[in-house]
Design a protein around this motif. Structure first.
Motif, PDB file in Angstrom:
ATOM      1  N   VAL A  12      58.214  49.993  36.430  1.00 50.69           N
ATOM      2  CA  VAL A  12      57.344  51.027  36.979  1.00 50.69           C
ATOM      3  C   VAL A  12      55.922  50.773  36.486  1.00 50.69           C
ATOM      4  O   VAL A  12      55.670  50.655  35.294  1.00 50.69           O
ATOM      5  CB  VAL A  12      57.825  52.432  36.538  1.00 50.69           C
ATOM      6  CG1 VAL A  12      56.847  53.500  36.998  1.00 50.69           C
ATOM      7  CG2 VAL A  12      59.209  52.708  37.077  1.00 50.69           C
ATOM      8  N   VAL A  13      54.987  50.667  37.430  1.00 54.40           N
ATOM      9  CA  VAL A  13      53.592  50.397  37.107  1.00 54.40           C
ATOM     10  C   VAL A  13      52.901  51.719  36.807  1.00 54.40           C
ATOM     11  O   VAL A  13      52.983  52.659  37.602  1.00 54.40           O
ATOM     12  CB  VAL A  13      52.902  49.674  38.282  1.00 54.40           C
ATOM     13  CG1 VAL A  13      51.435  49.416  37.977  1.00 54.40           C
ATOM     14  CG2 VAL A  13      53.622  48.387  38.608  1.00 54.40           C
ATOM     15  N   PRO A  14      52.215  51.806  35.660  1.00 53.28           N
ATOM     16  CA  PRO A  14      51.482  53.045  35.356  1.00 53.28           C
ATOM     17  C   PRO A  14      50.363  53.261  36.378  1.00 53.28           C
ATOM     18  O   PRO A  14      49.798  52.303  36.907  1.00 53.28           O
ATOM     19  CB  PRO A  14      50.895  52.808  33.961  1.00 53.28           C
ATOM     20  CG  PRO A  14      51.549  51.588  33.434  1.00 53.28           C
ATOM     21  CD  PRO A  14      52.161  50.863  34.572  1.00 53.28           C
ATOM     22  N   PRO A  15      49.991  54.502  36.659  1.00 55.20           N
ATOM     23  CA  PRO A  15      48.986  54.766  37.702  1.00 55.20           C
ATOM     24  C   PRO A  15      47.593  54.236  37.356  1.00 55.20           C
ATOM     25  O   PRO A  15      46.825  53.910  38.241  1.00 55.20           O
ATOM     26  CB  PRO A  15      48.970  56.288  37.820  1.00 55.20           C
ATOM     27  CG  PRO A  15      49.666  56.798  36.615  1.00 55.20           C
ATOM     28  CD  PRO A  15      50.536  55.716  36.080  1.00 55.20           C
ATOM     29  N   HIS A  16      47.238  54.106  36.106  1.00 55.33           N
ATOM     30  CA  HIS A  16      45.898  53.650  35.730  1.00 55.33           C
ATOM     31  C   HIS A  16      45.824  52.130  35.527  1.00 55.33           C
ATOM     32  O   HIS A  16      44.774  51.607  35.190  1.00 55.33           O
ATOM     33  CB  HIS A  16      45.449  54.363  34.449  1.00 55.33           C
ATOM     34  CG  HIS A  16      46.317  54.036  33.272  1.00 55.33           C
ATOM     35  ND1 HIS A  16      47.548  54.621  33.103  1.00 55.33           N
ATOM     36  CD2 HIS A  16      46.144  53.182  32.245  1.00 55.33           C
ATOM     37  CE1 HIS A  16      48.104  54.138  31.988  1.00 55.33           C
ATOM     38  NE2 HIS A  16      47.263  53.261  31.456  1.00 55.33           N
ATOM     39  N   ALA A  17      46.909  51.415  35.748  1.00 55.40           N
ATOM     40  CA  ALA A  17      46.939  49.960  35.511  1.00 55.40           C
ATOM     41  C   ALA A  17      46.222  49.207  36.637  1.00 55.40           C
ATOM     42  O   ALA A  17      46.221  49.631  37.784  1.00 55.40           O
ATOM     43  CB  ALA A  17      48.377  49.472  35.407  1.00 55.40           C
ATOM     44  N   GLN A  18      45.599  48.082  36.256  1.00 51.12           N
ATOM     45  CA  GLN A  18      44.913  47.229  37.235  1.00 51.12           C
ATOM     46  C   GLN A  18      45.677  45.916  37.376  1.00 51.12           C
ATOM     47  O   GLN A  18      46.351  45.476  36.440  1.00 51.12           O
ATOM     48  CB  GLN A  18      43.495  46.942  36.778  1.00 51.12           C
ATOM     49  CG  GLN A  18      42.615  48.158  36.717  1.00 51.12           C
ATOM     50  CD  GLN A  18      41.224  47.794  36.215  1.00 51.12           C
ATOM     51  OE1 GLN A  18      40.972  46.675  35.807  1.00 51.12           O
ATOM     52  NE2 GLN A  18      40.330  48.766  36.254  1.00 51.12           N
ATOM     53  N   ASP A  19      45.526  45.294  38.532  1.00 53.21           N
ATOM     54  CA  ASP A  19      46.155  43.995  38.749  1.00 53.21           C
ATOM     55  C   ASP A  19      45.483  42.947  37.866  1.00 53.21           C
ATOM     56  O   ASP A  19      44.281  43.003  37.603  1.00 53.21           O
ATOM     57  CB  ASP A  19      46.039  43.560  40.210  1.00 53.21           C
ATOM     58  CG  ASP A  19      46.958  44.349  41.121  1.00 53.21           C
ATOM     59  OD1 ASP A  19      47.926  44.936  40.599  1.00 53.21           O
ATOM     60  OD2 ASP A  19      46.697  44.376  42.333  1.00 53.21           O
ATOM     61  N   ILE A  20      46.279  41.986  37.454  1.00 56.26           N
ATOM     62  CA  ILE A  20      45.743  40.886  36.666  1.00 56.26           C
ATOM     63  C   ILE A  20      44.964  39.971  37.603  1.00 56.26           C
ATOM     64  O   ILE A  20      45.436  39.613  38.677  1.00 56.26           O
ATOM     65  CB  ILE A  20      46.871  40.108  35.984  1.00 56.26           C
ATOM     66  CG1 ILE A  20      47.594  41.007  34.998  1.00 56.26           C
ATOM     67  CG2 ILE A  20      46.337  38.884  35.291  1.00 56.26           C
ATOM     68  CD1 ILE A  20      48.798  40.348  34.359  1.00 56.26           C
ATOM     69  N   HIS A  21      43.764  39.576  37.170  1.00 60.02           N
ATOM     70  CA  HIS A  21      42.928  38.702  37.987  1.00 60.02           C
ATOM     71  C   HIS A  21      42.365  37.586  37.115  1.00 60.02           C
ATOM     72  O   HIS A  21      41.815  37.836  36.052  1.00 60.02           O
ATOM     73  CB  HIS A  21      41.774  39.485  38.614  1.00 60.02           C
ATOM     74  CG  HIS A  21      40.830  38.617  39.381  1.00 60.02           C
ATOM     75  ND1 HIS A  21      41.166  38.029  40.569  1.00 60.02           N
ATOM     76  CD2 HIS A  21      39.572  38.213  39.108  1.00 60.02           C
ATOM     77  CE1 HIS A  21      40.154  37.307  41.002  1.00 60.02           C
ATOM     78  NE2 HIS A  21      39.173  37.407  40.130  1.00 60.02           N
ATOM     79  N   PHE A  22      42.512  36.357  37.586  1.00 60.60           N
ATOM     80  CA  PHE A  22      41.949  35.207  36.912  1.00 60.60           C
ATOM     81  C   PHE A  22      40.878  34.615  37.805  1.00 60.60           C
ATOM     82  O   PHE A  22      41.039  34.542  39.021  1.00 60.60           O
ATOM     83  CB  PHE A  22      43.022  34.154  36.624  1.00 60.60           C
ATOM     84  CG  PHE A  22      44.097  34.651  35.699  1.00 60.60           C
ATOM     85  CD1 PHE A  22      43.855  34.759  34.336  1.00 60.60           C
ATOM     86  CD2 PHE A  22      45.340  35.010  36.185  1.00 60.60           C
ATOM     87  CE1 PHE A  22      44.831  35.211  33.485  1.00 60.60           C
ATOM     88  CE2 PHE A  22      46.321  35.463  35.340  1.00 60.60           C
ATOM     89  CZ  PHE A  22      46.074  35.572  33.980  1.00 60.60           C
ATOM     90  N   SER A  23      39.789  34.143  37.182  1.00 57.62           N
ATOM     91  CA  SER A  23      38.675  33.629  37.984  1.00 57.62           C
ATOM     92  C   SER A  23      39.017  32.292  38.651  1.00 57.62           C
ATOM     93  O   SER A  23      38.518  31.985  39.720  1.00 57.62           O
ATOM     94  CB  SER A  23      37.424  33.483  37.120  1.00 57.62           C
ATOM     95  OG  SER A  23      37.691  32.590  36.051  1.00 57.62           O
ATOM     96  N   THR A  24      39.869  31.492  38.007  1.00 53.50           N
ATOM     97  CA  THR A  24      40.280  30.220  38.591  1.00 53.50           C
ATOM     98  C   THR A  24      41.793  30.100  38.510  1.00 53.50           C
ATOM     99  O   THR A  24      42.441  30.772  37.706  1.00 53.50           O
ATOM    100  CB  THR A  24      39.655  29.016  37.847  1.00 53.50           C
ATOM    101  OG1 THR A  24      40.077  29.039  36.496  1.00 53.50           O
ATOM    102  CG2 THR A  24      38.135  29.048  37.919  1.00 53.50           C
ATOM    103  N   LYS A  25      42.324  29.219  39.328  1.00 57.30           N
ATOM    104  CA  LYS A  25      43.776  29.022  39.335  1.00 57.30           C
ATOM    105  C   LYS A  25      44.236  28.218  38.128  1.00 57.30           C
ATOM    106  O   LYS A  25      45.312  28.435  37.597  1.00 57.30           O
ATOM    107  CB  LYS A  25      44.180  28.308  40.624  1.00 57.30           C
ATOM    108  CG  LYS A  25      45.670  28.143  40.778  1.00 57.30           C
ATOM    109  CD  LYS A  25      46.035  27.524  42.114  1.00 57.30           C
ATOM    110  CE  LYS A  25      47.534  27.350  42.213  1.00 57.30           C
ATOM    111  NZ  LYS A  25      47.930  26.725  43.465  1.00 57.30           N
ATOM    112  N   TYR A  26      43.388  27.288  37.665  1.00 58.54           N
ATOM    113  CA  TYR A  26      43.741  26.411  36.556  1.00 58.54           C
ATOM    114  C   TYR A  26      42.860  26.733  35.354  1.00 58.54           C
ATOM    115  O   TYR A  26      41.699  27.105  35.499  1.00 58.54           O
ATOM    116  CB  TYR A  26      43.583  24.947  36.963  1.00 58.54           C
ATOM    117  CG  TYR A  26      44.436  24.593  38.153  1.00 58.54           C
ATOM    118  CD1 TYR A  26      45.790  24.365  38.015  1.00 58.54           C
ATOM    119  CD2 TYR A  26      43.884  24.521  39.426  1.00 58.54           C
ATOM    120  CE1 TYR A  26      46.573  24.069  39.098  1.00 58.54           C
ATOM    121  CE2 TYR A  26      44.669  24.223  40.518  1.00 58.54           C
ATOM    122  CZ  TYR A  26      46.020  23.998  40.349  1.00 58.54           C
ATOM    123  OH  TYR A  26      46.789  23.711  41.434  1.00 58.54           O
ATOM    124  N   SER A  27      43.405  26.538  34.177  1.00 63.93           N
ATOM    125  CA  SER A  27      42.673  26.913  32.964  1.00 63.93           C
ATOM    126  C   SER A  27      41.612  25.895  32.575  1.00 63.93           C
ATOM    127  O   SER A  27      40.736  26.203  31.769  1.00 63.93           O
ATOM    128  CB  SER A  27      43.655  27.095  31.809  1.00 63.93           C
ATOM    129  OG  SER A  27      44.335  25.880  31.552  1.00 63.93           O
TER     130      SER A  27
END
Length: 142
Positions: A12-27
């Motif tokens: 269950v995702v909490p209501p205040h949670a944000q999606d994880i976002h990475f600026s690039t696909k590779y590190s």
């Protein structure tokens, strides 16, 4: 039952949670990926003893064979046809050696393909640095 309840609770995702976002696909950058792939390819080719044995023995055998066939071809430079014969002999030799080099590297590249699928699927590197690292690796071993 307790584990299933725990899984349901954690999904269950909490209501205040944000999606994880990475600026690039590779590190790492493409250049760093290229360097890592180049190092890996270099080790892969030089640790393959059957490939190197076939390549070196074939090169020696073909060198002796073409040396005997075209023994004094370079001394004959009197006419235009002699020059054409020399150029034709060189282009034939280069064409034959390049096709045989490609044939000897084919099994190594086919075995490496499954490794590429696994590592690229895991997000270790992109296909572009991998492809660019193949060229100098192949040229340096041949």
């Amino acid at each position: 039952m307790r584990n299933k309840d725990l899984i349901k609770e954690l999904n269950v995702v909490p209501p205040h949670a944000q999606d994880i976002h990475f600026s690039t696909k590779y590190s790492t950058s493409y250049f760093t990926q290229f360097q890592a792939c180049l190092w890996k390819q270099h080790k892969s080719y030089w640790r393959n003893v059957p490939y190197n044995a076939v390549r070196l023995s074939f090169g020696a055998a073909v060198g002796i064979m073409y040396g005997v066939i075209f023994w004094s071809l370079g001394k004959r430079k009197g006419t235009r046809q002699d020059i054409f014969n020399s150029v034709g002999a060189m282009s034939t030799t280069i064409g034959f050696l390049s096709s045989q080099s490609a044939a000897t590297v084919r099994p190594v590249a086919m075995a490496e393909r499954t490794v590429f699928y696994r590592e690229a699927g895991a997000g270790m590197y992109s296909a572009l640095p991998y492809a660019f690292s193949q060229v100098p690796s192949f040229l340096c071993t041949n």
